[in-house]
Motif scaffolding. Structure first.
Motif, PDB file in Angstrom:
ATOM      1  N   ASN A 153       0.831  -1.215   0.000  1.00  8.77           N
ATOM      2  CA  ASN A 153       0.000   0.000   0.000  1.00  8.77           C
ATOM      3  C   ASN A 153       0.860   1.258   0.000  1.00  8.77           C
ATOM      4  N   LYS A 154       2.001   1.196   0.684  1.00  8.56           N
ATOM      5  CA  LYS A 154       2.888   2.367   0.709  1.00  8.56           C
ATOM      6  C   LYS A 154       3.464   2.619  -0.695  1.00  8.56           C
ATOM      7  N   VAL A 155       3.861   1.559  -1.399  1.00  7.12           N
ATOM      8  CA  VAL A 155       4.376   1.749  -2.764  1.00  7.12           C
ATOM      9  C   VAL A 155       3.316   2.444  -3.616  1.00  7.12           C
ATOM     10  N   LEU A 209       0.729  -5.839  -8.990  1.00 11.25           N
ATOM     11  CA  LEU A 209       1.269  -4.617  -8.382  1.00 11.25           C
ATOM     12  C   LEU A 209       1.449  -3.531  -9.445  1.00 11.25           C
ATOM     13  N   LEU A 210       2.039  -3.897 -10.584  1.00 11.30           N
ATOM     14  CA  LEU A 210       2.222  -2.910 -11.657  1.00 11.30           C
ATOM     15  C   LEU A 210       0.871  -2.368 -12.125  1.00 11.30           C
ATOM     16  N   VAL A 211      -0.099  -3.238 -12.240  1.00 14.70           N
ATOM     17  CA  VAL A 211      -1.425  -2.815 -12.706  1.00 14.70           C
ATOM     18  C   VAL A 211      -2.078  -1.880 -11.681  1.00 14.70           C
ATOM     19  N   GLU A 212      -1.983  -2.224 -10.409  1.00 12.15           N
ATOM     20  CA  GLU A 212      -2.603  -1.371  -9.375  1.00 12.15           C
ATOM     21  C   GLU A 212      -1.928  -0.001  -9.318  1.00 12.15           C
ATOM     22  N   LYS A 218      -2.820   6.767 -12.912  1.00 14.56           N
ATOM     23  CA  LYS A 218      -3.748   7.262 -13.944  1.00 14.56           C
ATOM     24  C   LYS A 218      -4.859   8.116 -13.310  1.00 14.56           C
ATOM     25  N   SER A 219      -5.322   7.703 -12.125  1.00 14.52           N
ATOM     26  CA  SER A 219      -6.451   8.407 -11.516  1.00 14.52           C
ATOM     27  C   SER A 219      -6.084   9.849 -11.138  1.00 14.52           C
ATOM     28  N   VAL A 220      -4.812  10.113 -10.853  1.00 12.68           N
ATOM     29  CA  VAL A 220      -4.439  11.498 -10.521  1.00 12.68           C
ATOM     30  C   VAL A 220      -3.783  12.221 -11.702  1.00 12.68           C
ATOM     31  N   TRP A 221      -3.203  11.458 -12.603  1.00 16.86           N
ATOM     32  CA  TRP A 221      -2.538  12.039 -13.787  1.00 16.86           C
ATOM     33  C   TRP A 221      -3.574  12.399 -14.850  1.00 16.86           C
ATOM     34  N   VAL A 251      -3.481  -5.496 -20.991  1.00 14.92           N
ATOM     35  CA  VAL A 251      -4.086  -5.015 -19.737  1.00 14.92           C
ATOM     36  C   VAL A 251      -3.752  -3.532 -19.528  1.00 14.92           C
ATOM     37  N   LEU A 252      -2.498  -3.170 -19.770  1.00 14.72           N
ATOM     38  CA  LEU A 252      -2.103  -1.767 -19.577  1.00 14.72           C
ATOM     39  C   LEU A 252      -2.863  -0.852 -20.533  1.00 14.72           C
ATOM     40  N   LYS A 253      -3.101  -1.321 -21.734  1.00 13.10           N
ATOM     41  CA  LYS A 253      -3.880  -0.520 -22.686  1.00 13.10           C
ATOM     42  C   LYS A 253      -5.297  -0.296 -22.154  1.00 13.10           C
ATOM     43  N   GLU A 254      -5.902  -1.354 -21.631  1.00 11.04           N
ATOM     44  CA  GLU A 254      -7.247  -1.261 -21.050  1.00 11.04           C
ATOM     45  C   GLU A 254      -7.337  -0.180 -19.977  1.00 11.04           C
ATOM     46  N   ILE A 255      -6.275  -0.089 -19.161  1.00 10.55           N
ATOM     47  CA  ILE A 255      -6.257   0.886 -18.063  1.00 10.55           C
ATOM     48  C   ILE A 255      -6.089   2.309 -18.583  1.00 10.55           C
TER      49      ILE A 255
END
Ligand code: FMN
Length: 348
Positions: A153-155, A209-212, A218-221, A251-255
């Motif tokens: 969670n810290k990462v 982890l990479l996906v999360e 993305k949510s803040v950028w 998967v990364l494209k989907e995000i």
């Protein structure tokens, strides 16, 4: 038909040409803070006409630095030290991205020109490293601590805070560093991840982890250009390979990731990599085609002819150059007749 001189627009941001300065650690910061080295170093490439300067691996937390000389962005003071770099690049009509990084088990190292060995956590400039598991990169090095739920969670929250700071001081691109055996690669490669929780085992768990982190960034950028650098293969049969990378990139494209910067290797020591010109281009091409996402090609690309051919053949959308731009910050000026700074026109 594309050439390196052609502009490209990604998520509403226009890059004046397709040459990217590939991220390169300078190991020249003190306590993670940028200084005049970084201003001159990046400023020179802006003057030199590079379309996008991807700033070196910039740690989201102190323990995520490769070495004590790495740049960081874990406080507002760090962001303020970086802002003049961003502003200078913008004033000279170029764009700048920040590569947000966490080195995981490959942290706490001496500077490369002082040998680059691990510094014990018990020595000055050393610290306890973190990873997916407890295997060090090199046998005999101190073991990393496996991240627990709080550590994971810290990462994620360190990445979010870093992305907000990067956004607020005006970076044009965020690139999440998921390559070269650093933290996210340690999770997605079966070589370094033997976890039995939701972050280990299956492909979906290892990429989690990479996906999360990517979703959280993305949510803040928001919808600004978001890149991810991956290692397309571990170069070892039975470990991470290009088919895994294609599945990850879907998967990364989907995000909402816009471009994959396609590198390779560096999670398994002592592996023989066939490093010849263009050796990673087939990976960029396969990911572009199969995952239907923009890619950047990198690795031993040193001439305009080589770069243009990759673009013309539709193997990638941008060209990342690293060492050639260390040798010659003015590569792009010499390759194109336009965009010379007024101060340099007499040298044309
Ligand atoms: C001095 C140096 C520092 C580097 N630091 C980084 C880095 O911070 N992040 C990264 O993803 N790759 C890093 N790399 C790898 C480069 O970005 C690039 O992928 C690699 O050098 C291959 O490209 P080239 O043949 O054009 O040099 C570094 C390479 C060099 C030479």
């Amino acid at each position: 038909m594309n050439s390196i001189s052609d502009p490209i627009t990604i998520a509403g941001t226009e890059f004046k040409n397709r040459l990217v300065m590939s991220p390169m650690c300078q190991y020249s910061a003190t306590d993670g803070l940028a200084n005049s080295w970084h201003q001159v170093h990046y400023g020179s490439r802006a003057i030199g006409g590079v379309g996008l300067i991807m700033q070196e691996a910039t740690a989201v937390c102190p323990e995520g630095r490769i070495s004590y000389g790495d740049l960081g962005i874990w406080s507002d003071a760090h962001a303020q030290a970086l802002k003049p770099v961003v502003d200078f690049v913008h004033a000279h009509n170029s764009k700048i991205g920040i590569q947000l990084a966490h080195a995981g088990r490959k942290a706490s190292l001496e500077l490369p020109w002082k040998g680059g060995r691990q510094i014990s956590q018990h020595q000055p400039n050393g610290w306890q490293t973190l990873s997916a598991g407890n295997q060090p990169y090199y046998d005999g090095d101190e073991a990393p601590l496996p991240l627990d739920d709080a550590g994971i969670n810290k990462v994620i929250s360190d990445y979010v805070d870093a992305a907000i700071r990067a956004r607020d001081i005006g970076y044009d691109v965020i690139e999440i560093h998921g390559a070269h055996g650093y933290l996210f690669h340690q999770f997605y490669s079966p070589q370094s991840n033997q976890r039995t929780d939701a972050y280990g085992g299956s492909f979906e768990n290892r990429i989690r982890l990479l996906v999360e982190v990517t979703k959280a960034v993305k949510s803040v950028w928001r919808n600004k250009p978001l890149f991810v650098r991956i290692s397309a293969t571990d170069w070892v049969d039975g470990l991470w390979d290009v088919n895994d990378s294609i599945a990850l990139c879907k998967v990364l494209k989907e995000i909402g990731v816009h471009l994959i910067d396609v590198s390779s290797g560096a999670n398994v020591p002592h592996v023989k990599i066939p490093a010849v010109p263009d050796y990673q281009v087939p990976f960029a091409e396969a990911i572009k085609r199969e995952a239907d996402i923009l890619t950047g090609a990198v690795g031993l690309i040193t001439t305009r002819e080589q770069a243009d051919k990759i673009l013309e053949n539709n193997q990638a959308d941008m060209i990342f150059m690293a060492r050639e731009l260390l040798r010659n910050p003015y590569f792009m000026l010499q390759e194109s007749n336009t965009d010379w700074p007024d101060q340099y026109v007499r040298a044309k």
